[in-house]
Scaffold this active site. Structure first.
Site, PDB file in Angstrom:
ATOM      1  N   HIS D  15       0.840  -1.191   0.000  1.00  0.00           N
ATOM      2  CA  HIS D  15       0.000   0.000   0.000  1.00  0.00           C
ATOM      3  C   HIS D  15       0.882   1.250   0.000  1.00  0.00           C
ATOM      4  CE1 HIS D  15      -0.406   1.288   4.513  1.00  0.00           C
ATOM      5  NE2 HIS D  15       0.797   0.881   4.268  1.00  0.00           N
ATOM      6  N   CYS D  34       5.729   6.474   4.403  1.00  0.00           N
ATOM      7  CA  CYS D  34       4.542   5.723   3.964  1.00  0.00           C
ATOM      8  C   CYS D  34       3.987   6.271   2.651  1.00  0.00           C
ATOM      9  CB  CYS D  34       3.465   5.758   5.040  1.00  0.00           C
ATOM     10  SG  CYS D  34       4.006   5.004   6.578  1.00  0.00           S
ATOM     11  N   HIS D  40       5.047   0.291  -0.296  1.00  0.00           N
ATOM     12  CA  HIS D  40       5.763  -0.616   0.609  1.00  0.00           C
ATOM     13  C   HIS D  40       4.703  -1.622   1.050  1.00  0.00           C
ATOM     14  CE1 HIS D  40       3.846   2.296   3.232  1.00  0.00           C
ATOM     15  NE2 HIS D  40       3.930   1.417   4.213  1.00  0.00           N
ATOM     16  N   HIS D  42       3.048  -4.773   4.128  1.00  0.00           N
ATOM     17  CA  HIS D  42       2.933  -5.289   5.491  1.00  0.00           C
ATOM     18  C   HIS D  42       2.391  -6.715   5.493  1.00  0.00           C
ATOM     19  CE1 HIS D  42       3.694  -1.389   7.309  1.00  0.00           C
ATOM     20  NE2 HIS D  42       2.799  -0.835   6.518  1.00  0.00           N
ATOM     21  N   ASP D  80      -5.351 -10.337   0.118  1.00  0.00           N
ATOM     22  CA  ASP D  80      -4.063 -11.003   0.274  1.00  0.00           C
ATOM     23  C   ASP D  80      -3.243 -10.956  -1.017  1.00  0.00           C
ATOM     24  OD1 ASP D  80      -2.084 -12.500   1.570  1.00  0.00           O
ATOM     25  OD2 ASP D  80      -2.857 -14.367   0.737  1.00  0.00           O
ATOM     26  N   HIS D  81      -1.960 -10.599  -0.864  1.00  0.00           N
ATOM     27  CA  HIS D  81      -1.043 -10.501  -2.000  1.00  0.00           C
ATOM     28  C   HIS D  81      -1.541  -9.516  -3.052  1.00  0.00           C
ATOM     29  CE1 HIS D  81       0.951 -13.891  -0.103  1.00  0.00           C
ATOM     30  NE2 HIS D  81       1.976 -13.696  -0.897  1.00  0.00           N
ATOM     31  N   GLU D 125      -1.031  -3.602  11.726  1.00  0.00           N
ATOM     32  CA  GLU D 125      -0.238  -3.249  10.543  1.00  0.00           C
ATOM     33  C   GLU D 125       1.192  -3.742  10.766  1.00  0.00           C
ATOM     34  OE1 GLU D 125      -0.951   0.550   8.124  1.00  0.00           O
ATOM     35  OE2 GLU D 125       0.887   0.971   9.251  1.00  0.00           O
TER      36      GLU D 125
END
Lengths: 136, 136, 136, 136, 136, 136
Positions: D15, D34, D40, D42, D80-81, D125
């Site tokens: 994100h 950020c 980047h 998480h 996810d992913h 996060e």
């Protein structure tokens, strides 16, 4: 619509549980090993919770970096690598139990965080012993 | 001014989820692998929360050693290294789901902890599945 | 140039430590609470380590999904939600201590993983008790 | 008599925090690292809490397998992913802060869980930064 | 007489697994969800191990603050809140699998740590998937 | 065929890093906050590893209860809730760095564990700083 945000920090400190109004014998009986006159210590883990509305411009309740910085300045820097009984003003006349440390930290942070935000702190003395205080 | 204190303990036990009023087929369908007739088991982690006022003499809400001891005597010693379905009175006629185990533990501890204190229990069946009960 | 890759999985099982060649009294003395005739159980955490060279085409030592799948098929599905003493062939005549479970799992996986790769398994019976076996 | 049950799942996503109405300079100042234009990421950990009465037939508040499945279908599989800013409808016009992700997930799950149950979500996060939302 | 010291740090990054010499179809087949063209991400946890003799003057193998600082300067600052595939020189032509990231980090740190010390790095991509490299 | 078994215990202690042969200024420069004259403290986590052959009668390398007991008697009881610099013989003339504490513990335990078993200790001063010593 309110949401809570949490930030975890840690600090390492020495302390001793002791009530100066009691005899050594009674202190030993009540506080056991925690009364050791030469102190022992802990890796304290602190989780600070701030509850409020999401700012639509940022998507934040509160800037986590700001929250981290005020916890660092007013809590970690004050207590980290210190002897709570000797090196701090707060615990010169207050027994540094986890309960009292949590209340002290809450009172410190309450002054630094906007009144529109609710505040709660959780303090781990060990992974198995911890306390939580929200000012109520 | 109230604060919560938490104490974590663990116990290891075998159990099986089963409703004797149902057919084997229905038990298998509802409880899946947890219905295995020969039991399976868990490392249960229990966190007991007691909320109350700080005693100004001790700085404690409740003596953590006392809390640890009553959990040990009335919960861990009763359930640790046991088969919940066979070896305990509590679950002979009660399905030992995490929910029911938490309620049973809360009821046991409620009798041992002063009424002026609020009580809540959190029970981890696995790190990813857990329940919480506060008697309300 | 060799590198190790690790994959962690878990399974929940009941077991009982018991040596059928011994008297009940000796079993009780040696294995203590773990000898409870009606079983107890654990959340087992298994970490499988595979060491080998990095494939320059993929950047992998071994496809983690393949590793996860063979652990799932040959270990988790065989032991998860089972009574190790009753429901498995492996422990019908072998005491299911953490040591023996680790050796059994290593032997199962050794057959499924290419000989060019070194294999090691770590098995947590609880977060505080664990074993490690590398076949040597 | 109500009890809460919790189920934890995880998903990995990329994100970037960014407010398109602001200058690049202001975005950089407010969101810092950020705001990195290339994203980047998480490992998000999500804990879903459902509170309700225990069904006396099953001993469950809600079937944990059902809960796991709806979280998987409607949350994990969706995020996810993925790159939250690019690959999802929800965050095309909404800044994917932890706060906003938690509210989006709560709104998704609220539609899938019976109204008689209370719902709350906690989203990590990182292990040190997390948020919690219960719809109030 | 040698002893190992370990220091853990973390960084958050986006990445994508991809082999530019392969077709999209083959990339998708081999790398699955990790091949998502818009990236996904992780909270990476890095544990650096340095083995050597204890300096009798300090009682240290290596000053942990120095170790923390060189990891910060040469690893965290380089990779934290970055897109590994786009924002770093190291992974412009190298697939950023956990294996390759660990080797890159080891090579970076090997130049900064005295030759008399052995070096090993462990990198967690998730709590369940991790790798370890010691240069051999 | 050898296998390793591990047992984790913890103890809480105060300490101070200090070299009496150095000036206060040099001590402060080298040890930083850890040189605080009034001490600080930690929750130490100790993992003891014993490697040996499995006894075919018990399925054990070593009785974990025996291992737990000797660690308790010779390590935890000696160091728990103590000031390492003042309350222990071992660190009156030895700087209580994590490295030195690990070597001291290894030397204590080596005398209590059968020579046929290999011994290693890992000591966590914090979750992010730890050391490991195996006597070689």
């Amino acid at each position: 619509m309110k949401i809570s945000v949490f930030r975890q920090v840690h600090f390492n400190a020495a302390h001793r549980l002791h009530n100066p109004k009691w005899s050594d014998e009674k202190n030993k009986k009540v506080f056991g090993k925690c009364n050791n006159p030469n102190y022992h210590g802990h890796n304290y883990d602190l989780i600070v919770k701030v509850k409020g509305e999401i700012d639509p411009e940022t998507g934040y309740v509160i800037d986590m970096k700001y929250l981290k910085d005020i916890i660092g300045e007013h809590v970690s820097d004050r207590f980290d690598h210190k002897n709570l009984n000797i090196d701090t003003e707060e615990f010169k006349n207050l027994n540094p139990t986890a309960e009292n440390i949590a209340v002290v930290i809450w009172n410190i942070l309450r002054l630094k965080i906007d009144d529109k935000h609710e505040l709660s702190v959780r303090l781990y003395e060990t992974p198995r012993n911890f306390v939580e205080y929200d000012g109520e």
